[in-house]
Design a protein around this motif. Structure first.
Motif, PDB file in Angstrom:
ATOM      1  N   ALA A  78      20.590   4.185  -6.988  1.00 23.95           N
ATOM      2  CA  ALA A  78      19.376   4.628  -6.292  1.00 23.95           C
ATOM      3  C   ALA A  78      19.068   3.762  -5.068  1.00 23.95           C
ATOM      4  CB  ALA A  78      18.191   4.598  -7.250  1.00 23.95           C
ATOM      5  N   ALA A  79      19.911   2.774  -4.793  1.00 24.28           N
ATOM      6  CA  ALA A  79      19.670   1.862  -3.666  1.00 24.28           C
ATOM      7  C   ALA A  79      19.712   2.604  -2.335  1.00 24.28           C
ATOM      8  CB  ALA A  79      20.707   0.753  -3.677  1.00 24.28           C
ATOM      9  N   LYS A  80      18.801   2.208  -1.430  1.00 21.63           N
ATOM     10  CA  LYS A  80      18.753   2.780  -0.078  1.00 21.63           C
ATOM     11  C   LYS A  80      18.531   1.643   0.915  1.00 21.63           C
ATOM     12  CE  LYS A  80      15.359   5.554   0.270  1.00 21.63           C
ATOM     13  NZ  LYS A  80      14.356   6.606   0.448  1.00 21.63           N
ATOM     14  N   VAL A  81      19.291   1.632   1.976  1.00 20.65           N
ATOM     15  CA  VAL A  81      19.152   0.591   2.985  1.00 20.65           C
ATOM     16  C   VAL A  81      17.786   0.660   3.676  1.00 20.65           C
ATOM     17  CG1 VAL A  81      20.204   1.856   4.912  1.00 20.65           C
ATOM     18  CG2 VAL A  81      20.397  -0.642   4.790  1.00 20.65           C
ATOM     19  N   THR A  82      17.180   1.842   3.679  1.00 24.46           N
ATOM     20  CA  THR A  82      15.886   2.039   4.357  1.00 24.46           C
ATOM     21  C   THR A  82      14.698   1.957   3.405  1.00 24.46           C
ATOM     22  OG1 THR A  82      16.079   4.433   4.048  1.00 24.46           O
ATOM     23  CG2 THR A  82      16.945   3.513   6.122  1.00 24.46           C
ATOM     24  N   LEU A  83      14.908   1.454   2.195  1.00 25.15           N
ATOM     25  CA  LEU A  83      13.882   1.482   1.159  1.00 25.15           C
ATOM     26  C   LEU A  83      12.533   0.933   1.618  1.00 25.15           C
ATOM     27  CD1 LEU A  83      13.059   2.014  -1.785  1.00 25.15           C
ATOM     28  CD2 LEU A  83      13.907  -0.279  -2.323  1.00 25.15           C
ATOM     29  N   PHE A  84      12.524  -0.159   2.346  1.00 26.52           N
ATOM     30  CA  PHE A  84      11.263  -0.809   2.699  1.00 26.52           C
ATOM     31  C   PHE A  84      10.750  -0.450   4.088  1.00 26.52           C
ATOM     32  CE2 PHE A  84      13.416  -3.609  -0.382  1.00 26.52           C
ATOM     33  CZ  PHE A  84      12.519  -3.448  -1.421  1.00 26.52           C
ATOM     34  N   GLN A  85      11.530   0.293   4.857  1.00 27.92           N
ATOM     35  CA  GLN A  85      11.106   0.637   6.208  1.00 27.92           C
ATOM     36  C   GLN A  85       9.846   1.491   6.183  1.00 27.92           C
ATOM     37  OE1 GLN A  85      14.462   2.273   8.333  1.00 27.92           O
ATOM     38  NE2 GLN A  85      15.545   0.337   8.291  1.00 27.92           N
ATOM     39  N   ALA A  86       8.837   0.996   6.919  1.00 29.04           N
ATOM     40  CA  ALA A  86       7.533   1.669   7.050  1.00 29.04           C
ATOM     41  C   ALA A  86       6.790   1.785   5.713  1.00 29.04           C
ATOM     42  CB  ALA A  86       7.687   3.032   7.714  1.00 29.04           C
ATOM     43  N   HIS A  87       7.140   0.945   4.749  1.00 32.57           N
ATOM     44  CA  HIS A  87       6.414   0.886   3.484  1.00 32.57           C
ATOM     45  C   HIS A  87       5.598  -0.399   3.443  1.00 32.57           C
ATOM     46  CE1 HIS A  87       9.146   4.072   2.132  1.00 32.57           C
ATOM     47  NE2 HIS A  87       8.178   4.353   1.283  1.00 32.57           N
ATOM     48  N   ASP A  88       4.521  -0.354   2.684  1.00 29.36           N
ATOM     49  CA  ASP A  88       3.649  -1.520   2.573  1.00 29.36           C
ATOM     50  C   ASP A  88       4.227  -2.560   1.632  1.00 29.36           C
ATOM     51  OD1 ASP A  88       1.595  -0.530   4.246  1.00 29.36           O
ATOM     52  OD2 ASP A  88       0.772   0.645   2.594  1.00 29.36           O
ATOM     53  N   VAL A  89       4.006  -3.809   2.000  1.00 27.98           N
ATOM     54  CA  VAL A  89       4.237  -4.944   1.112  1.00 27.98           C
ATOM     55  C   VAL A  89       2.935  -5.737   1.125  1.00 27.98           C
ATOM     56  CG1 VAL A  89       5.470  -7.113   0.758  1.00 27.98           C
ATOM     57  CG2 VAL A  89       6.728  -5.068   1.451  1.00 27.98           C
ATOM     58  N   ILE A  90       2.397  -5.965  -0.056  1.00 26.71           N
ATOM     59  CA  ILE A  90       1.150  -6.715  -0.171  1.00 26.71           C
ATOM     60  C   ILE A  90       1.487  -8.129  -0.627  1.00 26.71           C
ATOM     61  CG2 ILE A  90      -1.102  -6.862  -1.281  1.00 26.71           C
ATOM     62  CD1 ILE A  90      -0.823  -3.814  -1.866  1.00 26.71           C
ATOM     63  N   LEU A  91       1.166  -9.103   0.207  1.00 25.39           N
ATOM     64  CA  LEU A  91       1.301 -10.500  -0.170  1.00 25.39           C
ATOM     65  C   LEU A  91      -0.050 -10.974  -0.664  1.00 25.39           C
ATOM     66  CD1 LEU A  91       3.536 -11.893   2.719  1.00 25.39           C
ATOM     67  CD2 LEU A  91       4.220 -10.942   0.498  1.00 25.39           C
ATOM     68  N   THR A  92      -0.034 -11.773  -1.725  1.00 25.78           N
ATOM     69  CA  THR A  92      -1.292 -12.191  -2.347  1.00 25.78           C
ATOM     70  C   THR A  92      -1.354 -13.716  -2.460  1.00 25.78           C
ATOM     71  OG1 THR A  92      -0.356 -11.888  -4.552  1.00 25.78           O
ATOM     72  CG2 THR A  92      -1.519 -10.012  -3.604  1.00 25.78           C
ATOM     73  N   PRO A  93      -1.405 -14.389  -1.321  1.00 24.50           N
ATOM     74  CA  PRO A  93      -1.433 -15.855  -1.359  1.00 24.50           C
ATOM     75  C   PRO A  93      -2.732 -16.383  -1.954  1.00 24.50           C
ATOM     76  CG  PRO A  93      -1.879 -15.076   0.854  1.00 24.50           C
ATOM     77  CD  PRO A  93      -1.508 -13.860   0.036  1.00 24.50           C
ATOM     78  N   LEU A  94      -2.647 -17.593  -2.471  1.00 25.43           N
ATOM     79  CA  LEU A  94      -3.825 -18.286  -2.983  1.00 25.43           C
ATOM     80  C   LEU A  94      -4.265 -19.320  -1.946  1.00 25.43           C
ATOM     81  CD1 LEU A  94      -1.877 -17.614  -5.642  1.00 25.43           C
ATOM     82  CD2 LEU A  94      -3.948 -18.447  -6.706  1.00 25.43           C
ATOM     83  N   GLU A  95      -5.374 -19.978  -2.205  1.00 27.38           N
ATOM     84  CA  GLU A  95      -5.884 -20.972  -1.256  1.00 27.38           C
ATOM     85  C   GLU A  95      -4.893 -22.094  -1.013  1.00 27.38           C
ATOM     86  OE1 GLU A  95      -9.808 -22.478  -1.933  1.00 27.38           O
ATOM     87  OE2 GLU A  95     -10.617 -20.481  -2.321  1.00 27.38           O
ATOM     88  N   ASN A  96      -4.117 -22.468  -2.041  1.00 28.26           N
ATOM     89  CA  ASN A  96      -3.190 -23.582  -1.885  1.00 28.26           C
ATOM     90  C   ASN A  96      -1.796 -23.155  -1.426  1.00 28.26           C
ATOM     91  OD1 ASN A  96      -2.446 -22.400  -4.432  1.00 28.26           O
ATOM     92  ND2 ASN A  96      -1.400 -24.292  -4.948  1.00 28.26           N
ATOM     93  N   THR A  97      -1.583 -21.865  -1.161  1.00 31.71           N
ATOM     94  CA  THR A  97      -0.264 -21.401  -0.732  1.00 31.71           C
ATOM     95  C   THR A  97       0.108 -22.052   0.600  1.00 31.71           C
ATOM     96  OG1 THR A  97      -0.555 -19.275  -1.852  1.00 31.71           O
ATOM     97  CG2 THR A  97       1.130 -19.371  -0.135  1.00 31.71           C
ATOM     98  N   ASP A  98       1.296 -22.588   0.654  1.00 30.68           N
ATOM     99  CA  ASP A  98       1.803 -23.229   1.857  1.00 30.68           C
ATOM    100  C   ASP A  98       1.940 -22.212   2.988  1.00 30.68           C
ATOM    101  OD1 ASP A  98       3.332 -25.684   3.044  1.00 30.68           O
ATOM    102  OD2 ASP A  98       4.651 -23.948   3.376  1.00 30.68           O
ATOM    103  N   VAL A 116       3.407  -5.535   6.394  1.00 29.56           N
ATOM    104  CA  VAL A 116       2.913  -6.575   5.496  1.00 29.56           C
ATOM    105  C   VAL A 116       1.405  -6.756   5.650  1.00 29.56           C
ATOM    106  CG1 VAL A 116       3.111  -9.002   4.842  1.00 29.56           C
ATOM    107  CG2 VAL A 116       5.139  -7.741   5.605  1.00 29.56           C
ATOM    108  N   THR A 117       0.717  -6.742   4.513  1.00 29.33           N
ATOM    109  CA  THR A 117      -0.717  -7.023   4.480  1.00 29.33           C
ATOM    110  C   THR A 117      -0.963  -8.100   3.423  1.00 29.33           C
ATOM    111  OG1 THR A 117      -1.129  -5.272   2.868  1.00 29.33           O
ATOM    112  CG2 THR A 117      -1.381  -4.686   5.181  1.00 29.33           C
TER     113      THR A 117
END
Length: 139
Positions: A78-98, A116-117
């Motif tokens: 099911a792998a696709k080279v375009t899997l993440f293109q134009a898709h959201d990725v949510i990063l959830t850093p904490l206060e101490n994240t470098d 990326v949001t």
């Protein structure tokens, strides 16, 4: 793992803690400042709880993330080279994240074509439970 600079945990939620335990010697050997760990799981609480149990704290080099991409299909076929293109990725850093660790993970996802949001990890779990997990449960 010893020479890795960036590690992506892409395992089922119940495997997060055992995997962190397994790789922890490579993260605690003094070289962790050079490494960045992120994940692709849907629950940030599970990752953060596992990190807290494994390391006694949430390490600054841990950048929780959640790519919102994929389909009902799984496995290598099911792998696709375009899997993440134009898709959201949510990063959830904490206060101490470098800041540098966060930037490296953001650049990784942007290089894959993702949008990326950022969001608070606990808010992430609440929002995803209402918008993604509940409809799957009801179906």
């Amino acid at each position: 793992i010893p020479s890795a600079k960036l590690i992506i945990l892409s395992v089922p939620i119940l495997a997060i803690k055992p995997v962190l335990n397994q790789i922890s010697p490579y993260l605690l050997d003094g070289g962790a400042a050079q490494k960045v760990v992120t994940d692709a799981g849907s629950s940030k609480k599970a990752l953060l709880d596992a990190a807290l149990e494994t390391f006694g704290e949430i390490p600054a080099w841990l950048v929780p993330g959640h790519p919102i991409a994929g389909s009902e299909k799984s496995g290598v076929g099911a792998a696709k080279v375009t899997l993440f293109q134009a898709h959201d990725v949510i990063l959830t850093p904490l206060e101490n994240t470098d800041d540098l660790a966060l930037e490296k993970v953001k650049m990784l996802w942007e290089a894959c074509g993702a949008v990326v949001t950022s969001m608070d990890p606990y808010h992430h779990d609440e929002v995803l439970a209402k918008t993604s997990h509940l409809p799957h449960f009801l179906a």
